[in-house]
Design a protein around this motif. Structure first.
Motif, short mmCIF file in Angstrom:
data_model
loop_
_atom_site.label_atom_id
_atom_site.label_comp_id
_atom_site.label_asym_id
_atom_site.label_seq_id
_atom_site.Cartn_x
_atom_site.Cartn_y
_atom_site.Cartn_z
N ASN A 85 -33.96 20.42 55.86
CA ASN A 85 -34.32 20.99 54.70
C ASN A 85 -33.87 22.58 54.49
OD1 ASN A 85 -35.25 20.51 52.14
ND2 ASN A 85 -37.55 21.81 52.10
N ASP A 86 -35.09 23.36 55.09
CA ASP A 86 -34.77 24.96 55.41
C ASP A 86 -33.05 25.38 55.51
OD1 ASP A 86 -37.35 25.14 54.60
OD2 ASP A 86 -37.90 26.02 56.92
N ARG A 87 -32.64 24.60 56.66
CA ARG A 87 -30.99 24.90 57.12
C ARG A 87 -30.40 24.59 55.54
NH1 ARG A 87 -28.63 28.21 60.10
NH2 ARG A 87 -27.40 27.05 60.19
N GLY A 88 -30.59 23.41 55.02
CA GLY A 88 -29.76 23.33 53.43
C GLY A 88 -30.19 23.85 52.68
N MET A 89 -30.65 24.87 52.17
CA MET A 89 -31.69 26.13 51.07
C MET A 89 -30.84 27.09 51.91
SD MET A 89 -35.83 25.88 50.16
CE MET A 89 -36.25 25.77 51.60
N TYR A 90 -30.52 27.23 52.90
CA TYR A 90 -29.46 28.68 53.36
C TYR A 90 -28.22 28.05 52.79
CZ TYR A 90 -25.90 31.04 56.35
OH TYR A 90 -25.53 31.58 56.58
N PHE A 91 -27.80 27.25 53.14
CA PHE A 91 -26.25 26.86 52.87
C PHE A 91 -26.33 26.39 51.26
CE2 PHE A 91 -25.92 25.16 57.71
CZ PHE A 91 -24.73 25.96 57.80
N PHE A 92 -26.70 26.42 50.77
CA PHE A 92 -27.07 26.28 49.11
C PHE A 92 -26.72 27.71 49.13
CE2 PHE A 92 -28.31 25.99 44.83
CZ PHE A 92 -28.45 25.01 44.31
N GLY A 93 -27.62 28.43 49.29
CA GLY A 93 -27.54 30.02 48.96
C GLY A 93 -26.62 30.32 48.98
N ASN A 94 -25.55 29.99 50.45
CA ASN A 94 -24.00 30.28 49.96
C ASN A 94 -22.97 29.75 49.80
OD1 ASN A 94 -24.68 32.58 51.68
ND2 ASN A 94 -24.20 31.86 53.88
N ASP A 95 -23.35 28.46 49.01
CA ASP A 95 -22.60 28.02 48.13
C ASP A 95 -22.19 26.81 48.49
OD1 ASP A 95 -23.30 29.23 45.40
OD2 ASP A 95 -21.85 31.00 45.66
#
Length: 645
Positions: A85-95
């Motif tokens: 879940n946290d990895r997904g948040m990082y990639f979302f922040g990078n679009d």
């Protein structure tokens, strides 16, 4: 510029950390330096640090979420779902939406396997966030409503999901629903002390207040938002605040203050290294410079925007950028570029199914073609001696352009009509979904009430009634003394035992469980006659009544409530209860000859009558109340659709 694109998507985070201050992050890092740490302890510390960076620095979030993920995967799989879940948040922040989707889906699969509700709430909500700018509108709404259902006991999580749902409705153009969920999210954020959520909802409410000319409310929201920004000191929070301040000054046409606010928003976005905000800031600056009649500066910012957009497109931002970029090129006289960016705008706008007046497209196309036609005429005048022929050709091209303009206008009208029809269908689907949720909630409440009645009835029967029987046995053994007081006590115990038995049977009637509705109501009236003064008369008319047990239980509780109201308040001598079933139309009537009441002024917030109304609605019935000085008559009619209730 569309107000629905000022939202910054928020994430739900499982509450393993409430950090965010530098000192606390440093403290966690010092903990990591200790020797002999177990894998689980190390994983937990990495995760806390990653979460602490969530709203402050996306690169640091990526670093520590990656450490969490790798260590969890290679060792005990401890917190592996949360690590995904946290990895997904990082990639979302990078679009990087595809990568974000992959990790959120992995988290959902783990949550479903382990039946981990907190993880599922987070992963569902975060996955829905990745759908906001695609065409999966319906799936986005369903996921967020599912998260709201799972988060009823957690105001913090529910507030974040309501905010994300408001963002979705904003993108789709449902302003009233957007404002509704923004206010709900704000209320939950205030109740749960979720300052970062307030830092997002308040500026957006301020913007909608400005759009509706509610200037006092707008100032109140922005003042509250400023206090929270100073408290949190988060670059992402400041970015959102300054963005809305820029919108505000653009609205007032104070372009110098608007430019200052937008530049601050861009700088704060860069400081947080949050790609979505950076891209949005360049787009907002470009739009601002178009409004301020500075097309060259606008084009510079749009070019910076496009560098990021070509790597990771966000259609909801792109549709505004290319529309205003076309206007900037038009202002500089470059009609060919203007037409190029208008085509990009139309393509994105159609993919989002947005309603748009296409007249500006036709005008830009006409200008471009007219310029081209004039050049062709000039060349023909130099080459051809016959000027009349050139003029005739020019007229022919003009007629062709007129036909093209009319065709574009007709196409615009057809697209607008198609969008309106689809929007109506979406609204109907939303109403259906909310109605289904209300029915499920009501059904759960009624089932819970029946279980509680059963528990109380068992307590009365097995506990209180048993104690009374024991007391009676002991007193009876003393009757040999012929003591009159003991005889009276025994009689009182017998009376109490009968009342306890009657109450127990009313709570969970054996006749309703073992027989049917008619037998249960008849038995109830007989029991009430034995312990209350008004004579209660039961009558059945028409065909036999065959219902499901859940329907029988609801009708029986309605009879209980109405009869009890008559006994308590009517001062009646007789109460008539009638059940009739004629041609599959069931009718329940409860009448008394009491003092009556004023129907127009009766309190509607009483728990008893609210229960009756809820049960009638659940059974798809209608209730009619008549009352005067001679008595009261309440009739409930249920159609032949009762079996489907």
């Amino acid at each position: 510029m569309r107000n629905q694109y000022i939202f910054i998507l928020l994430f739900l985070v499982i509450s393993v950390s409430g950090l965010g201050q530098t000192k606390e992050i440093d403290s966690l890092k010092r903990e990591l330096l200790k020797t002999s740490l177990s894998d689980t302890t190390e994983i937990r510390l990495y995760m806390k640090i990653a979460r602490a960076y969530l709203h402050y620095n996306n690169d640091s979030l990526g670093k520590y979420s990656d450490l969490t993920f790798k260590l969890s995967k290679s060792s005990t799989k401890y917190y592996f779902g949360r690590a995904n879940n946290d990895r997904g948040m990082y990639f979302f922040g990078n679009d990087k939406l595809d990568s974000a989707k992959y990790y959120f889906k992995s988290a959902i699969e783990i949550g479903e396997t382990e039946k981990d509700t907190p993880l599922l709430v987070n992963a569902y909500s975060n996955y829905a966030a990745t759908l906001r700018d695609r065409t999966e509108f319906e799936e986005n709404v369903k996921l967020n409503l599912k998260v709201i259902e799972l988060s009823k006991s957690n105001k913090r999580q529910m507030g974040v999901t309501q905010y994300n749902l408001a963002s979705t409705y904003s993108v789709a153009g449902f302003d009233s629903l957007t404002i509704k969920y923004l206010k709900l999210a704000t209320a939950n954020a205030e109740e749960s002390n979720h300052d970062f959520l307030l830092a997002q909802t308040l500026p957006n409410l301020a913007f909608y207040a400005l759009e509706n000319n509610e200037l006092d409310d707008m100032k109140m929201y922005l003042d509250k938002s400023l206090k929270i920004c100073k408290k949190l000191k988060s670059p992402r929070v400041w970015s959102t605040y300054y963005m809305n301040v820029g919108h505000y000054y653009n609205k007032l046409k104070d372009f110098s203050k608007a430019e200052e606010a937008y530049i601050k928003a861009l700088n704060e976005s860069k400081r947080a290294n949050y790609g979505y905000n950076i891209m949005y800031s360049y787009m907002a600056l470009g739009v601002h410079f178009v409004l301020a009649q500075k097309p060259k500066k606008a084009i510079e910012n749009f070019k910076e925007f496009e560098k990021m957009y070509n790597k990771n497109s966000v259609p909801s931002i792109g549709v505004d950028a290319y529309e205003y970029w076309a206007k900037a090129e038009n202002m500089t006289g470059n009609f060919q570029n203007s037409n190029k960016y208008l085509e990009k705008y139309v393509k994105i706008n159609d993919s989002l199914n947005s309603e748009k007046n296409k007249t500006s497209i036709a005008n830009a196309e006409t200008k471009y073609q007219t310029e081209k036609k004039d050049k062709e005429i000039a060349e023909q005048q130099l080459e051809l001696a016959d000027q009349q022929l050139a003029i005739q050709e020019s007229k022919s091209k003009t007629r062709t352009m007129s036909i093209l303009v009319v065709s574009l206008l007709l196409g615009s009208i057809l697209l607008w009509f198609s969008f309106r029809q689809r929007q109506k269908r979406m609204q109907q689907q939303l109403v259906t979904i909310e109605k289904e949720q209300e029915v499920r909630t009501l059904e759960s409440l009624m089932e819970g009430e029946e279980k509680e009645r059963l528990r109380i009835a068992k307590e009365l029967h097995d506990g209180v009634n048993g104690d009374l029987a024991a007391i009676k046995f002991k007193l009876t053994s003393l009757l040999e003394t012929n003591n009159q007081v003991i005889n009276e006590a025994v009689e009182m115990i017998d009376t109490s035992s009968e009342q306890v038995r009657a109450i127990s049977h009313n709570l969970v009637p054996p006749s309703l469980r073992d027989f049917n509705l008619l037998k249960a109501v008849e038995s109830y009236c007989e029991n009430m006659n034995a312990i209350h003064e008004p004579e209660i008369i039961f009558q059945h008319l028409g065909d036999e009544i065959v219902l499901k047990k859940k329907q029988e239980a609801n009708l029986f509780r309605i009879v209980q409530e109405l009869v009890t109201n008559s006994i308590k308040h009517a001062e009646a001598k007789e109460i008539h209860v009638q059940l009739s079933n004629v041609e599959n139309n069931l009718q329940l009537t409860v009448e008394d000859d009491g003092k009556g009441f004023d129907v127009a002024n009766v309190k509607s917030d009483g728990i008893g009558m609210q229960n009756v109304k809820s049960r009638v609605e659940y059974l798809n019935g209608l209730m009619d109340v008549k009352s005067d000085g001679k008595g009261t008559s309440i009739t409930i009619t249920i159609s032949d659709k009762l079996d489907n209730a």
